[in-house]
Every structure is written in C-alpha cells, then in structure tokens.
Enzyme design. Structure first.
Site, PDB file in Angstrom:
ATOM      1  CG  LEU A   1      17.409  -1.043   1.080  1.00  0.00           C
ATOM      2  CD1 LEU A   1      17.561   0.265   0.261  1.00  0.00           C
ATOM      3  CD2 LEU A   1      16.199  -1.155   1.898  1.00  0.00           C
TER       4      LEU A   1
ATOM      5  CG  ASN B   1      16.210  -8.212  -2.865  1.00  0.00           C
ATOM      6  OD1 ASN B   1      17.162  -8.782  -3.211  1.00  0.00           O
ATOM      7  ND2 ASN B   1      15.130  -7.549  -3.566  1.00  0.00           N
TER       8      ASN B   1
ATOM      9  CB  ALA C   1       3.739  -7.615   7.973  1.00  0.00           C
TER      10      ALA C   1
ATOM     11  CE1 TYR D   1      -1.155  -9.639   1.190  1.00  0.00           C
ATOM     12  CE2 TYR D   1      -2.815 -11.220   1.926  1.00  0.00           C
ATOM     13  CZ  TYR D   1      -2.047 -10.148   2.117  1.00  0.00           C
ATOM     14  OH  TYR D   1      -1.972  -9.377   3.577  1.00  0.00           O
TER      15      TYR D   1
HETATM   16  P1  NAD Z   1      -0.985  -0.840   2.811  1.00  0.00           P
HETATM   17  O1  NAD Z   1      -1.386  -1.325   1.495  1.00  0.00           O
HETATM   18  O2  NAD Z   1      -1.512   0.189   3.246  1.00  0.00           O
HETATM   19  O3  NAD Z   1       0.561  -1.171   3.021  1.00  0.00           O
HETATM   20  C1  NAD Z   1       1.547  -1.499   2.415  1.00  0.00           C
HETATM   21  C2  NAD Z   1       2.691  -0.413   1.803  1.00  0.00           C
HETATM   22  O4  NAD Z   1       3.884  -1.336   1.333  1.00  0.00           O
HETATM   23  C3  NAD Z   1       2.282   0.496   1.218  1.00  0.00           C
HETATM   24  O5  NAD Z   1       2.685   1.849   1.562  1.00  0.00           O
HETATM   25  C4  NAD Z   1       2.831   0.172  -0.293  1.00  0.00           C
HETATM   26  O6  NAD Z   1       3.122   1.445  -1.117  1.00  0.00           O
HETATM   27  C5  NAD Z   1       4.172  -0.412   0.161  1.00  0.00           C
HETATM   28  N1  NAD Z   1       4.710  -1.336  -0.942  1.00  0.00           N
HETATM   29  C6  NAD Z   1       3.995  -2.389  -1.601  1.00  0.00           C
HETATM   30  N2  NAD Z   1       4.731  -2.960  -2.476  1.00  0.00           N
HETATM   31  C7  NAD Z   1       5.972  -2.300  -2.186  1.00  0.00           C
HETATM   32  C8  NAD Z   1       7.394  -2.663  -2.759  1.00  0.00           C
HETATM   33  N3  NAD Z   1       7.621  -3.526  -3.704  1.00  0.00           N
HETATM   34  N4  NAD Z   1       8.402  -2.165  -2.192  1.00  0.00           N
HETATM   35  C9  NAD Z   1       8.185  -1.088  -1.318  1.00  0.00           C
HETATM   36  N5  NAD Z   1       7.162  -0.793  -0.951  1.00  0.00           N
HETATM   37  C10 NAD Z   1       6.028  -1.501  -1.323  1.00  0.00           C
HETATM   38  O7  NAD Z   1      -1.255  -2.438   3.770  1.00  0.00           O
HETATM   39  P2  NAD Z   1      -1.401  -2.681   5.305  1.00  0.00           P
HETATM   40  O8  NAD Z   1      -2.580  -2.912   5.747  1.00  0.00           O
HETATM   41  O9  NAD Z   1      -0.736  -1.497   6.137  1.00  0.00           O
HETATM   42  O10 NAD Z   1      -0.409  -3.903   5.386  1.00  0.00           O
HETATM   43  C11 NAD Z   1       0.838  -3.825   5.664  1.00  0.00           C
HETATM   44  C12 NAD Z   1       1.522  -5.325   5.835  1.00  0.00           C
HETATM   45  O11 NAD Z   1       0.799  -6.104   6.866  1.00  0.00           O
HETATM   46  C13 NAD Z   1       1.360  -6.027   4.652  1.00  0.00           C
HETATM   47  O12 NAD Z   1       2.393  -6.784   4.345  1.00  0.00           O
HETATM   48  C14 NAD Z   1       0.129  -6.730   4.863  1.00  0.00           C
HETATM   49  O13 NAD Z   1       0.185  -8.060   3.689  1.00  0.00           O
HETATM   50  C15 NAD Z   1       0.205  -7.147   6.434  1.00  0.00           C
HETATM   51  N6  NAD Z   1      -1.250  -7.519   6.651  1.00  0.00           N
HETATM   52  C16 NAD Z   1      -1.900  -6.442   6.639  1.00  0.00           C
HETATM   53  C17 NAD Z   1      -3.419  -6.854   7.314  1.00  0.00           C
HETATM   54  C18 NAD Z   1      -4.584  -5.769   7.665  1.00  0.00           C
HETATM   55  O14 NAD Z   1      -5.628  -6.291   7.840  1.00  0.00           O
HETATM   56  N7  NAD Z   1      -4.283  -4.477   7.404  1.00  0.00           N
HETATM   57  C19 NAD Z   1      -3.592  -8.328   7.776  1.00  0.00           C
HETATM   58  C20 NAD Z   1      -2.770  -9.195   7.380  1.00  0.00           C
HETATM   59  C21 NAD Z   1      -1.500  -8.619   6.904  1.00  0.00           C
END
Ligand code: NAD
Ligand code: UDP
Length: 312
Positions: free
Chosen positions: A61, A97, A112, A143
């Site tokens: 990007l 990237n 994150a 993961y």
């Molecule tokens: P989520 O699945 O709602 O959001 C992830 C977003 O990333 C989605 O909108 C998805 O479409 C997008 N995405 C996935 N692969 C992609 C790619 N290759 N290119 C572009 N976009 C992509 O999950 P979340 O709960 O909002 O989590 C967000 C981040 O926080 C993640 O990285 C997750 O690992 C981390 N996290 C979340 C939690 C939690 O409890 N919610 C806990 C630990 C870590």
C-alpha cells in the site's frame, strides 16, 4: 494528523475511527471486509475527514500518513480458522507491508497484538515478561504464531531501522459492533439469551477470561500511540476482572432475562484454561486502567444486539 487504521471496518477498528475523527484526525480506513462490515463505518461515510479504501493489506500500500494503527486481522477463532493460510499471510505479509509503509513515511505504527501470544499460560496473571506456551501446529496456531511473528517483525524493524513502534497486547474485548455470528463467547451468549436458545458452554465452563469494554480498550490504544518514541511495549491492555464462562453466562441471563438453559459442548482444541492480564505496565507507562464494570458494559452490548434482533 493523517492516520491510517487497517481493519477499520471491524469491531475495534470502527470504534477507533470514531474516536480519532472526534479528536480531529484525518482518518484513512483500510479494510477488505473479510469480517468487517459497511454498517460499522456507515456513520462516518459522510464525514469529510474520513476516507475508506477497500484493500487487502497482504498487498503493498502506498499512501501518505503520520500514524498507522494496524488492526487488520480476523480475531475470532471461527473466522481466523476459516482460511488459516490467509490469517498467517495477514499477520506476516500484511505486517511487513505496513511496517514498510511506516518506514517510507517516517510514521509511527501500533500493532494490535493479542493475549493469544501467551497461549495456554502456566503463569497467572500474564505479565509482558512471560514468553507464553503456544502450540505451533494446532488449529489456533495461524493466529497465535502469526501474531507472535508480527511482534518479532515489529521489534526487528525497531532495532534494525529505528522504526517508531508500539506493540499492544489486547485481552478479550467486547461491546457493540461485535459480529453477531463470530462465535466469540460474549456475542454468542447474548444472542442465544435474546433468542431464547440454549447457552452453549464449551468444556466444563470453568475456564476463565477477563473482559474489557471496548471504550476502555480504545482509550488505552490512543494513549499508547501518543507516548514518546522508544516506549515500544509490549504492553498488556485489558480488564483484570476474571470470570469463568459459567459466571459470564449467569450474568448475561440476569441482564437479558428469559428462560435459556445452559448446555455443555466439547471444548475446542488448545482452548486456554485461564487468562487474566497483569496491567501494571499499562498503569505505570500509559496512566491507564479500565473504568467500565462488566455489568455496565454487558448492558450496553445487550442493548446493541437487541436492536439487531429483527435482522438476525
Ligand atoms: P474484527 O474481525 O472485527 O476486525 C478485523 C478487521 O480486519 C475486519 O474489518 C476485517 O475485514 C479486516 N481484515 C482482515 N484481514 C484483512 C486484510 N488482509 N486486509 C485488510 N483488512 C483485513 O476483529 P476485532 O475484534 O475488531 O480485532 C481487531 C484487531 O485487534 C485484530 O488484529 C485482532 O487480532 C486484535 N485483537 C482483538 C481482540 C478482541 O477481543 N476483540 C483481542 C486481541 C486482539
Ligand atoms: N466459549 C463458550 N461458548 C461459546 C463460545 C466460546 O464456552 O459459545 C468459550 C471458549 O471455549 C473459550 C471462551 O469461551 O474458553 C472464550 O472464547 P472466545 O472465542 O470468545 O475467545 P478466546 O478463546 O479467543 O479467548
């Protein structure tokens, strides 16, 4: 401030975009809608300082930005296990990237990361010094190991090219805009209770998690981003109040009411038995601790899912 939020149409990412816009930033939200939705960012579409780009971060990007919050990655076990090769690619190729983009721009970048880097821990609560106990070849590994490799990459870019990095280890977070079908425990229990269906407890239900409300988590994230260069983390951000899954189910049932009963189903492979953050570093380095009690956060989340009920 021009801020890139990857995964900005997801649960946490969309709340982060809201917060950054409210603080006056120009936000570029990048997402491929793998688990995110248009509805999550619908409220921002008309805002002039908000732009959306449909892009998969596993492809390079080129944009001009000052800050990058890298949240792109499916987070719930059923979503990240649906296409595990893509999950690893997002965690590794995608992260390279985004690190290269930060380097080209001289931008600061926050990852994150996750409590999953601790795996099924023998140390309790988990502090950042603990290296974890992760199965490298199981169904959760795409993961867990992907996120561990992402941390490695962040620290190598920090050491090798002096990149300005922040690594935040997020513990289970919940709130409005969780995906109703993503299989995570809070959304499952609430939707089941609202629909009068049985509450599915995996295993004995005595395993623990510690649940942080989304507003608290976003506070921690924006605070961390604005700490001085060199404060890299990793820093745990989560709510240290620990519950068993049976206790969580009972709390949800008390709030929702209704007549759902508990049913016991097999525990998924490598499911961590206990999880609770040690947040001493977040308190000391970020001046942060969570404010929202589980009871209050669950009520907000129940109200959100109740509003979705006709569409479920
Ligand atoms: P989520 O699945 O709602 O959001 C992830 C977003 O990333 C989605 O909108 C998805 O479409 C997008 N995405 C996935 N692969 C992609 C790619 N290759 N290119 C572009 N976009 C992509 O999950 P979340 O709960 O909002 O989590 C967000 C981040 O926080 C993640 O990285 C997750 O690992 C981390 N996290 C979340 C939690 C939690 O409890 N919610 C806990 C630990 C870590
Ligand atoms: N879980 C459960 N019933 C469900 C969904 C999940 O008992 O309907 C359990 C799951 O086995 C795990 C805990 O709840 O022990 C948290 O699961 P989640 O997928 O929300 O998060 P993670 O395991 O990634 O922490």
């Amino acid at each position: 401030m021009r801020v890139l939020v990857t995964g900005g149409a997801g649960f946490l990412g969309s709340h982060l975009c809201d917060r950054l816009i409210a603080q006056g930033a120009e936000v570029l939200c990048v997402d491929n809608f793998y688990t995110g939705t248009e509805a999550n960012i619908g409220g921002l579409k008309a805002t002039r300082s908000f732009r959306f780009l449909n892009h998969d971060i596993t492809a390079p990007l080129h944009v001009d930005v000052d800050r990058i919050f890298n949240l792109a990655c499916p987070a719930s076990p059923i979503h990240y296990q649906r296409d595990p090769i893509q999950t690893t690619k997002t965690c590794v190729h995608g992260v390279i990237n985004m690190l290269d983009l930060a380097r080209q721009n001289g931008a600061r970048i926050l990852q994150a990361s996750t409590s999953e880097v601790y795996g099924d821990p023998e140390v309790h609560p988990q502090a950042e010094q603990y290296w974890g106990r992760v199965n490298p070849i199981g169904p959760r590994s795409c993961y867990d190991e992907g996120k561990r490799c992402a941390e490695t990459l962040f620290f190598d870019y920090f050491r090798q090219v002096k990149l300005d990095i922040k690594v935040m280890r997020i513990f289970n977070t919940y709130g409005p805009r969780m995906h109703p079908q993503d299989g995570r425990v809070v959304s499952n229990f609430i939707v089941q209770a609202l629909q009068g269906k049985p509450i599915t407890i995996y295993g004995s239900g005595k395993q623990t998690r510690s649940f942080c409300y989304v507003d608290d988590l976003i506070d921690g994230m924006v605070r961390f981003m604005e700490t001085p260069h060199g404060l890299t983390g990793p820093i745990n951000v989560g709510n240290p109040v620990e519950s068993t899954m049976i206790e969580l189910a009972e709390r949800v049932l008390t709030i929702v009411g209704g007549s759902s009963r508990l049913v016991f189903e097999p525990l998924p492979q490598d499911d961590p038995r206990q999880r609770c953050p040690d947040i001493s570093a977040a308190k000391a380095e970020l001046g942060w601790s969570p404010k929202v009690a589980l009871e209050d956060g669950l009520k907000e989340t129940v109200a959100y899912f109740r509003s979705l009920l006709p569409t479920l």
